[in-house]
Motif scaffolding. Structure first.
Motif, PDB file in Angstrom:
ATOM      1  N   LEU A 158      36.043  38.162 -26.723  1.00  0.00           N
ATOM      2  CA  LEU A 158      36.157  36.835 -27.361  1.00  0.00           C
ATOM      3  C   LEU A 158      34.913  36.623 -28.213  1.00  0.00           C
ATOM      4  O   LEU A 158      33.926  37.349 -28.072  1.00  0.00           O
ATOM      5  N   GLU A 159      34.987  35.646 -29.074  1.00  0.00           N
ATOM      6  CA  GLU A 159      33.857  35.428 -29.971  1.00  0.00           C
ATOM      7  C   GLU A 159      32.800  34.569 -29.279  1.00  0.00           C
ATOM      8  O   GLU A 159      33.052  33.398 -28.962  1.00  0.00           O
ATOM      9  N   VAL A 160      31.652  35.167 -29.031  1.00  0.00           N
ATOM     10  CA  VAL A 160      30.528  34.430 -28.432  1.00  0.00           C
ATOM     11  C   VAL A 160      29.539  34.118 -29.545  1.00  0.00           C
ATOM     12  O   VAL A 160      29.160  35.006 -30.320  1.00  0.00           O
ATOM     13  N   SER A 161      29.138  32.866 -29.644  1.00  0.00           N
ATOM     14  CA  SER A 161      28.191  32.494 -30.705  1.00  0.00           C
ATOM     15  C   SER A 161      26.768  32.524 -30.157  1.00  0.00           C
ATOM     16  O   SER A 161      26.555  32.338 -28.947  1.00  0.00           O
ATOM     17  N   PRO A 162      25.772  32.752 -31.032  1.00  0.00           N
ATOM     18  CA  PRO A 162      24.371  32.739 -30.563  1.00  0.00           C
ATOM     19  C   PRO A 162      24.004  31.431 -29.879  1.00  0.00           C
ATOM     20  O   PRO A 162      23.129  31.406 -29.019  1.00  0.00           O
ATOM     21  N   GLU A 163      24.684  30.346 -30.250  1.00  0.00           N
ATOM     22  CA  GLU A 163      24.375  29.046 -29.645  1.00  0.00           C
ATOM     23  C   GLU A 163      24.837  28.961 -28.198  1.00  0.00           C
ATOM     24  O   GLU A 163      24.562  27.979 -27.513  1.00  0.00           O
ATOM     25  N   GLN A 164      25.554  29.977 -27.760  1.00  0.00           N
ATOM     26  CA  GLN A 164      25.974  30.007 -26.352  1.00  0.00           C
ATOM     27  C   GLN A 164      25.051  30.889 -25.501  1.00  0.00           C
ATOM     28  O   GLN A 164      25.299  31.049 -24.315  1.00  0.00           O
ATOM     29  N   VAL A 165      24.043  31.484 -26.116  1.00  0.00           N
ATOM     30  CA  VAL A 165      23.185  32.436 -25.407  1.00  0.00           C
ATOM     31  C   VAL A 165      21.789  31.848 -25.211  1.00  0.00           C
ATOM     32  O   VAL A 165      21.168  31.367 -26.162  1.00  0.00           O
ATOM     33  N   ILE A 166      21.329  31.889 -23.979  1.00  0.00           N
ATOM     34  CA  ILE A 166      19.946  31.487 -23.686  1.00  0.00           C
ATOM     35  C   ILE A 166      19.193  32.721 -23.219  1.00  0.00           C
ATOM     36  O   ILE A 166      19.477  33.281 -22.158  1.00  0.00           O
ATOM     37  N   LEU A 167      18.255  33.184 -24.036  1.00  0.00           N
ATOM     38  CA  LEU A 167      17.335  34.237 -23.601  1.00  0.00           C
ATOM     39  C   LEU A 167      16.189  33.560 -22.859  1.00  0.00           C
ATOM     40  O   LEU A 167      16.071  32.319 -22.869  1.00  0.00           O
ATOM     41  N   SER A 168      15.329  34.368 -22.250  1.00  0.00           N
ATOM     42  CA  SER A 168      14.276  33.745 -21.429  1.00  0.00           C
ATOM     43  C   SER A 168      13.406  32.805 -22.258  1.00  0.00           C
ATOM     44  O   SER A 168      12.951  31.779 -21.769  1.00  0.00           O
ATOM     45  N   HIS A 169      13.198  33.133 -23.533  1.00  0.00           N
ATOM     46  CA  HIS A 169      12.297  32.325 -24.347  1.00  0.00           C
ATOM     47  C   HIS A 169      13.020  31.232 -25.151  1.00  0.00           C
ATOM     48  O   HIS A 169      12.359  30.434 -25.822  1.00  0.00           O
ATOM     49  N   SER A 170      14.333  31.199 -25.111  1.00  0.00           N
ATOM     50  CA  SER A 170      15.067  30.235 -25.951  1.00  0.00           C
ATOM     51  C   SER A 170      14.597  28.797 -25.769  1.00  0.00           C
ATOM     52  O   SER A 170      14.489  28.048 -26.745  1.00  0.00           O
ATOM     53  N   PRO A 171      14.306  28.353 -24.521  1.00  0.00           N
ATOM     54  CA  PRO A 171      13.881  26.941 -24.376  1.00  0.00           C
ATOM     55  C   PRO A 171      12.557  26.630 -25.062  1.00  0.00           C
ATOM     56  O   PRO A 171      12.188  25.452 -25.157  1.00  0.00           O
TER      57      PRO A 171
END
Lengths: 485, 485
Positions: A158-171
């Protein structure tokens, strides 16, 4: 847990193997060694072997079907009508969402866990659109969100957008007060670019410091300067340090970070007294260890932090302080996940607020501890909010970890709970020997969490425990009376 | 203290500068920065700022001359007639000897401290032969004894033999019980050759382990194996670990050493329980920090040990144990020095036993602590020996550190004391601000000694404190009533 480049293990490259398995071995975890994750590592990684006995007592099974059969909605289910509802039935918008860990839950290294594909077939409608909000939360950080989203898209169909991904540093995107300051970044991979991507505009690297102050990095005798270099005078004052992930050449990184902290951001200078509190340090990804192909766990960024903390303590006699610890199990990561969930709800036009999150993970110390900690935070925030409404006071902070409750002021607070679901396809293997005396086990347990996250048995005990992510989705659908496609 | 390659500082390249100096600066220590070694580093490095006040009270000055003038033997001196005695006077053989630290006492990096040349002119007879036994004791270890002896010969203008030099690892020669075992060696420079030179016949390196088990070293993503390698089956079981000095790529060394300890010497294997006690670990050179050209101290091998100890503790919940800690301030290093002194006495044919050693150093935590600790050991050994003669019991061990008293059984025990002499040409700078309240200072002091060497104010207080090594030799000559050439 970080990803590893591995060949396909038996349980991910073909059909789903029979679940369960006898003796002391988990058939779902062949990568962890012939005997599964051995007892002391299992205890140490998760700090919760003693809880397994309790957790197993309420291990969830689909209520409407045998384990091997297909699942049907419970007869009592009248409320949940998500996705492509039967003709004439209006689909009720979701009031819950998912946080999925990636490694050990959806993939093992480069290979998809089949149960993940099965789970996501249930989560999308006939158009391939997600029927509920979903965020993927990983402690990996040496990559880009876009790349991780693409990997997930390929893996899950399915299409996953970058806005759905939290990497450790994203916050870190939320830490706007540092975005214009001169920050030293430490890690490997695209750290500088990652820093800029989350908003930092004034970044220097360890290599920049090393180049500007060649007399500082002296451990490797072959890299010492042959001649005395002229003093550097035009290097900017460093105002903070961001530890993105485990770097290469720890001796160089540790030495230069300590120099920066002891010199108040001017590593060429010498101060009469230790500046304390030192300049702010933000650290992403606290995982002490992670499982790769080797039989025993490998060092993660948490191990680098152990070195840094203890060197600082030994040299100065004082504690290294973190401005923020980011990545699971930190509260700010879950706050950011809630923020992204809310954005998804708004984009989809779902009218109802999200009231319940379900966090699915394989690591008790990271995924389960984090979800439970956030759940406690939510309870405390609700109570404080209720009190504040009466007394007009501000929301109180959480005592166990850093609090960024102001982040939640920007949106309507609707979230009531964050439930943790432990799966057995990664770090955690529940088929080990459960000690006869749980108290004895607690005493023997080694705490692998970060220094600033005290061991609390209640926080490593999952709300639910299932075999894999597919069972996790089925469980939530049943709890929410949500209809399957 | 390790040596550094530095350009000539003012006080070593020309005539000896005026001693003393005003304000907060020591004119003898220009390398340490414009203001000398600042207070918090000075306190931390030496743990003895509060002692400086007391030591200064009895700071020794040549009794027979003004400070700037030439020194003449005290009128009462009738006993000491070493070296080329006046015609008709029989030279009395020495009953004392010297242990000289090298860096900060005799040299600074590549440059000789002029006071050292002056001192050695007093120590040799007209034939250039030493009139008293001398051993050079350094915590350096990334080199050969021969090379260090040659450096000293060139610097001091006399022939120094390798048998007069103790590097940090030299006492490993005494650990014969490990010489035939398979030992993993860690460090940089010629570690493998150094291990063989001190008697180890079966040595493997960190690189050997890394090559044999490529799945273990995973921190550097660029060095991870691209394909799953076949399992290694013919690697020997490692029976002990020798930490020679700080290595390069700490993450690799720390990971592989931890793997070896947790696998009982078979890093490809996985054990159900943490083997404890783990296989023996021998560590050389505990110096946490050392002074190079940078204004602040640099990481030494002690910093690497801090990392190793704390990772082991975090991962297993248990303490890393050392079979031996070697190099100053360890007792075994002084036992080995005593052994070499005795050998010199025998070679020279001096008939008298050596009763007193004088250890001259610049580092309170290393040189002074070590000499004082050995002095305590000697006192305890003498008392125990006296008791044993009465009761027939064995000699008791020293409570503070490892005891290898059996080493002293091989030779007649004549040594009565080991006095410490602190010089101000290296790490220690006594011109700083002495706190008005010594008790307060003790509380603020940071202990930079090794974990297994508890802070004891009595052990970092030098028996004597002088400006430089030349004054140290003059002091000893006066104490011993020894005539000058």
């Amino acid at each position: 847990m970080l990803g590893a480049v591995v060949p396909p293990p038996p349980h991910t490259s073909g059909p789903t193997p029979p679940r369960g398995g006898g003796g002391g071995q988990c058939s779902s975890c062949p990568l962890i060694g012939g005997d599964g994750l051995r007892s002391w590592w299992r205890m140490a990684l998760g700090c919760c072997l003693c809880r397994a006995g309790k957790a197993a007592l309420r291990r969830w099974r689909p209520s409407g079907a045998s384990r091997a059969g297909t699942w049907a909605p419970p007869a009592s289910s009248q409320r949940g009508l998500g996705g492509a509802a039967p003709p004439g039935v209006t689909q009720i918008p979701p009031t819950f969402g998912f946080l999925f860990d990636i490694d050990g839950v959806l993939v093992r290294g480069r290979y998809v866990i089949p149960a993940a594909q099965e789970a996501f077939r249930k989560l999308v409608d006939s158009n391939g659109q997600l029927r509920v909000p979903v965020v993927f939360v990983t402690n990996a950080g040496n990559c880009f969100r876009q790349a991780k989203a693409q990997e997930l898209s390929d893996a899950l169909g399915l299409e996953v957008s970058p806005e759905q991904v939290i990497l450790s540093h994203s916050p870190l995107r939320l830490f706007r007060q540092f975005h214009e300051k001169c920050m030293l970044v430490c890690g490997q991979g695209p750290v500088e670019e990652n820093a800029r991507n989350v908003g930092f505009q004034n970044v220097v690297t360890i290599q920049d410091v090393r180049k500007a102050f060649p007399l500082l990095d002296m451990v490797d005798q072959s890299r010492r300067p042959k001649e005395l270099p002229p003093p550097t005078t035009d290097f900017p004052t460093i105002e903070g340090v961001i530890l993105f992930g485990e770097p290469v050449r720890w001796e160089t990184n540790l030495q230069l970070i300590i120099d920066v902290l002891l010199s108040n951001g001017n590593p060429g200078a010498e101060l009469a007294d230790v500046p304390y509190p030192h300049i702010p340090v933000l650290a992403c990804n606290m995982d002490l260890l992670w499982m790769a192909e080797a039989k025993m766990p490998r060092f993660g960024h948490g191990t680098f932090l152990v070195c840094l903390e203890n060197i600082y303590k030994k040299v100065t006699g004082r504690e290294l302080k973190y401005e923020a610890l980011i990545g699971k199990p930190s509260i700010v990561t879950y706050q950011y996940a809630e923020y992204l969930i809310k954005q998804q709800v708004e984009r989809q036009g779902w009218p109802s607020p999200i009231c319940r999150l379900y966090a699915v993970g394989d690591n008790p110390m990271s995924d389960i501890y984090g979800a439970n900690l956030y759940n406690r935070y939510l309870q405390a925030a609700c109570q404080a909010h209720a009190k504040a409404e009466v007394k007009g006071s501000v929301v109180t902070t959480n005592p166990q970890s850093e609090d960024r409750s102001e982040l939640r002021k920007d949106w309507n607070v609707s979230l009531e709970s964050c439930k943790s679901i432990l799966v057995c396809t990664g770090v955690y293997n529940h088929h080990g020997d459960v000690p006869t005396d749980p108290h004895e086990s607690v005493l023997e347990t080694v705490f692998h969490g970060h220094r600033d996250f005290c061991f609390d048995p209640g926080l490593v005990e999952a709300s639910y425990m299932v075999q894999d992510v597919n069972e996790a989705v089925e469980l939530v659908f049943e709890k929410e009376n949500w209809i399957q496609e």
